[in-house]
Design a protein around this motif. Structure first.
Motif, PDB file in Angstrom:
ATOM      1  N   LEU A  24     164.145  41.252-121.340  1.00  0.00           N
ATOM      2  CA  LEU A  24     164.000  40.860-122.743  1.00  0.00           C
ATOM      3  C   LEU A  24     162.543  40.629-123.141  1.00  0.00           C
ATOM      4  O   LEU A  24     162.256  40.152-124.236  1.00  0.00           O
ATOM      5  CB  LEU A  24     164.817  39.597-123.033  1.00  0.00           C
ATOM      6  N   GLY A  25     161.630  40.944-122.243  1.00  0.00           N
ATOM      7  CA  GLY A  25     160.209  40.846-122.569  1.00  0.00           C
ATOM      8  C   GLY A  25     159.655  39.435-122.558  1.00  0.00           C
ATOM      9  O   GLY A  25     158.551  39.193-123.081  1.00  0.00           O
ATOM     10  N   ILE A  26     160.378  38.496-121.960  1.00  0.00           N
ATOM     11  CA  ILE A  26     159.907  37.113-121.932  1.00  0.00           C
ATOM     12  C   ILE A  26     158.661  36.985-121.071  1.00  0.00           C
ATOM     13  O   ILE A  26     157.687  36.315-121.451  1.00  0.00           O
ATOM     14  CB  ILE A  26     161.028  36.173-121.447  1.00  0.00           C
ATOM     15  N   PHE A  27     158.679  37.603-119.894  1.00  0.00           N
ATOM     16  CA  PHE A  27     157.489  37.572-119.048  1.00  0.00           C
ATOM     17  C   PHE A  27     156.279  38.128-119.809  1.00  0.00           C
ATOM     18  O   PHE A  27     155.194  37.541-119.789  1.00  0.00           O
ATOM     19  CB  PHE A  27     157.711  38.386-117.776  1.00  0.00           C
ATOM     20  N   GLU A  28     156.478  39.251-120.463  1.00  0.00           N
ATOM     21  CA  GLU A  28     155.374  39.915-121.159  1.00  0.00           C
ATOM     22  C   GLU A  28     154.811  39.025-122.267  1.00  0.00           C
ATOM     23  O   GLU A  28     153.589  38.944-122.447  1.00  0.00           O
ATOM     24  CB  GLU A  28     155.866  41.243-121.739  1.00  0.00           C
ATOM     25  N   ARG A  29     155.704  38.350-122.994  1.00  0.00           N
ATOM     26  CA  ARG A  29     155.237  37.477-124.078  1.00  0.00           C
ATOM     27  C   ARG A  29     154.386  36.324-123.556  1.00  0.00           C
ATOM     28  O   ARG A  29     153.549  35.791-124.281  1.00  0.00           O
ATOM     29  CB  ARG A  29     156.438  36.914-124.846  1.00  0.00           C
ATOM     30  N   HIS A  30     154.589  35.973-122.294  1.00  0.00           N
ATOM     31  CA  HIS A  30     153.820  34.880-121.694  1.00  0.00           C
ATOM     32  C   HIS A  30     152.639  35.392-120.868  1.00  0.00           C
ATOM     33  O   HIS A  30     152.062  34.637-120.077  1.00  0.00           O
ATOM     34  CB  HIS A  30     154.738  34.010-120.844  1.00  0.00           C
ATOM     35  N   GLY A  31     152.298  36.657-121.049  1.00  0.00           N
ATOM     36  CA  GLY A  31     151.112  37.203-120.387  1.00  0.00           C
ATOM     37  C   GLY A  31     151.303  37.594-118.947  1.00  0.00           C
ATOM     38  O   GLY A  31     150.329  37.649-118.179  1.00  0.00           O
ATOM     39  N   ALA A 226     152.106  29.477-117.518  1.00  0.00           N
ATOM     40  CA  ALA A 226     152.744  30.586-118.232  1.00  0.00           C
ATOM     41  C   ALA A 226     154.034  30.993-117.536  1.00  0.00           C
ATOM     42  O   ALA A 226     155.044  31.285-118.189  1.00  0.00           O
ATOM     43  CB  ALA A 226     151.786  31.773-118.312  1.00  0.00           C
ATOM     44  N   LEU A 227     154.011  31.002-116.205  1.00  0.00           N
ATOM     45  CA  LEU A 227     155.205  31.355-115.442  1.00  0.00           C
ATOM     46  C   LEU A 227     156.303  30.314-115.678  1.00  0.00           C
ATOM     47  O   LEU A 227     157.478  30.665-115.881  1.00  0.00           O
ATOM     48  CB  LEU A 227     154.855  31.457-113.961  1.00  0.00           C
ATOM     49  N   LYS A 228     155.930  29.031-115.647  1.00  0.00           N
ATOM     50  CA  LYS A 228     156.909  27.970-115.904  1.00  0.00           C
ATOM     51  C   LYS A 228     157.511  28.109-117.292  1.00  0.00           C
ATOM     52  O   LYS A 228     158.719  27.945-117.481  1.00  0.00           O
ATOM     53  CB  LYS A 228     156.240  26.603-115.759  1.00  0.00           C
ATOM     54  N   SER A 229     156.674  28.416-118.268  1.00  0.00           N
ATOM     55  CA  SER A 229     157.163  28.550-119.637  1.00  0.00           C
ATOM     56  C   SER A 229     158.124  29.724-119.772  1.00  0.00           C
ATOM     57  O   SER A 229     159.145  29.636-120.465  1.00  0.00           O
ATOM     58  CB  SER A 229     155.984  28.721-120.600  1.00  0.00           C
ATOM     59  N   ALA A 230     157.806  30.826-119.102  1.00  0.00           N
ATOM     60  CA  ALA A 230     158.678  32.000-119.151  1.00  0.00           C
ATOM     61  C   ALA A 230     160.026  31.700-118.511  1.00  0.00           C
ATOM     62  O   ALA A 230     161.087  32.064-119.054  1.00  0.00           O
ATOM     63  CB  ALA A 230     158.003  33.177-118.458  1.00  0.00           C
ATOM     64  N   ILE A 231     160.011  31.046-117.363  1.00  0.00           N
ATOM     65  CA  ILE A 231     161.262  30.710-116.676  1.00  0.00           C
ATOM     66  C   ILE A 231     162.070  29.715-117.501  1.00  0.00           C
ATOM     67  O   ILE A 231     163.305  29.819-117.602  1.00  0.00           O
ATOM     68  CB  ILE A 231     160.973  30.148-115.274  1.00  0.00           C
ATOM     69  N   SER A 232     161.402  28.756-118.119  1.00  0.00           N
ATOM     70  CA  SER A 232     162.102  27.788-118.961  1.00  0.00           C
ATOM     71  C   SER A 232     162.804  28.485-120.122  1.00  0.00           C
ATOM     72  O   SER A 232     163.971  28.180-120.430  1.00  0.00           O
ATOM     73  CB  SER A 232     161.110  26.749-119.490  1.00  0.00           C
TER      74      SER A 232
END
Length: 326
Positions: A24-31, A226-232
């Motif tokens: 869903l592009g969540i990782f990408e949105r968080h860089g 950023a990784l934490k935010s994406a996983i959250s």
């Protein structure tokens, strides 16, 4: 510009937040430019962390701890990471209509287990996903509750979780302890019965955590948040009942199309919105859940995997909080 990260995982339904975050592009949105590497076994996951094949992995705490302590060839700095999933492991025994092991006294559990064991006319062979796993520790607690001797009464072997259904069907094994959706799949196929698991042995325990290597942390400064935010964000998506059908679809599609090729009906039955004891949970714990890994550490000490030197190292790595000074 996105920062690359190679994340190892297995074909398990509690990998859902990572699949969703990538697709869903969540990782990408968080860089983050996340490459998800589907590994054939937990041994491959551990080796990837140690020998630079992976930057991160979705892993259960006992294996992460033992990997950090050098049991895959050399010590590495692995901290507790980002909690992703809780509970969900099930113990399956061959056969249907097996007498209950839940809500009965220990003597009844013992009689029921002995009846099942002797009915096979051979020493039962049970599979776990790895020696250093929550699954092995849960299985040991199950044996204790049914007053069985794991060294004499059964044979325990190591097997990747996605092989266990075929192994049960071919009578290569007589049961297993594995993560979702494989216990539910065995039940749906009539190959075995779910007799216990996380829900009644260590309810809500931490199951999978996303650990990152020191190498990646140093090469990608500032991206841990950023990784934490994406996983959250991904875990919130997976916990939302309105998204259950989409999560099941993403987990069920073929590997080549970005999924995990998991059985859709079994996966649907253990989504968080299902009112079942074996349902997966992501990102948070119920109020009555085991909030720590203390029970795992104590069980690992009982198995003689840890000593006083190891314990000091766990404090250093952050797996255990120092005792408060009185």
């Amino acid at each position: 510009m996105s920062s690359a990260i190679r994340i190892g995982l297995l074909r398990l339904a509690d990998s859902a937040p990572l699949i969703v975050a990538r697709n869903l592009g969540i990782f990408e949105r968080h860089g983050l430019d996340a490459e998800l590497i589907i590994s054939p076994s937990w041994a491959n996951i551990a080796d990837g962390l140690v020998w630079n094949g992976l930057d991160a992995a979705l892993i259960f705490p006992p294996l992460a701890i033992m990997t950090a302590l050098g049991h895959r060839g050399r010590e590495i700095n692995l901290g507790p990471g980002i909690p992703v999933s809780h509970g969900g492991n099930t113990i399956v025994l061959r056969g249907q209509h097996i007498p209950s092991f839940i809500g009965v006294d220990d003597m009844t559990k013992h009689r029921n287990f002995e009846s099942w064991r002797t009915g096979l006319n051979r020493r039962p062979k049970l599979a776990v996903v790895h020696l250093y796993s929550t699954h092995f520790l849960i299985l040991m607690d199950f044996f204790k509750s049914v007053r069985a001797n794991p060294e004499q009464d059964v044979e325990i072997i190591i097997m990747p979780p996605d092989r266990m259904i075929d192994a049960l069907a071919s009578q290569e094994i007589d049961g297993f302890c594995a993560g979702p959706p494989w216990g539910t799949e065995a039940d749906l196929r009539g190959l075995g019965s779910i007799v216990a698991g996380s829900a009644n042995i260590h309810a809500g325990h931490l199951e999978k955590t996303l650990v990152t290597t020191q190498r990646w942390n140093q090469s990608s400064p500032g991206l841990s948040q950023a990784l934490k935010s994406a996983i959250s964000e991904a875990t919130r998506f997976c916990m939302n009942p309105r998204n259950s059908a989409e999560v099941v679809r993403q987990l069920s599609i073929p590997l080549a199309k970005g999924g995990l090729a998991l059985p859709s009906e079994a996966t649907a039955q253990i989504m968080p919105d299902q009112n079942t004891s074996n349902a997966m949970q992501f990102g948070f714990l119920a109020l009555d859940a085991d909030l720590s890994i203390n029970w795992m550490v104590e069980a690992m000490k009982t198995q003689c995997w840890l000593n006083s030197t190891n314990m000091n190292r766990l404090y250093e790595l952050g797996w255990l909080a120092p005792a408060p000074i009185s």
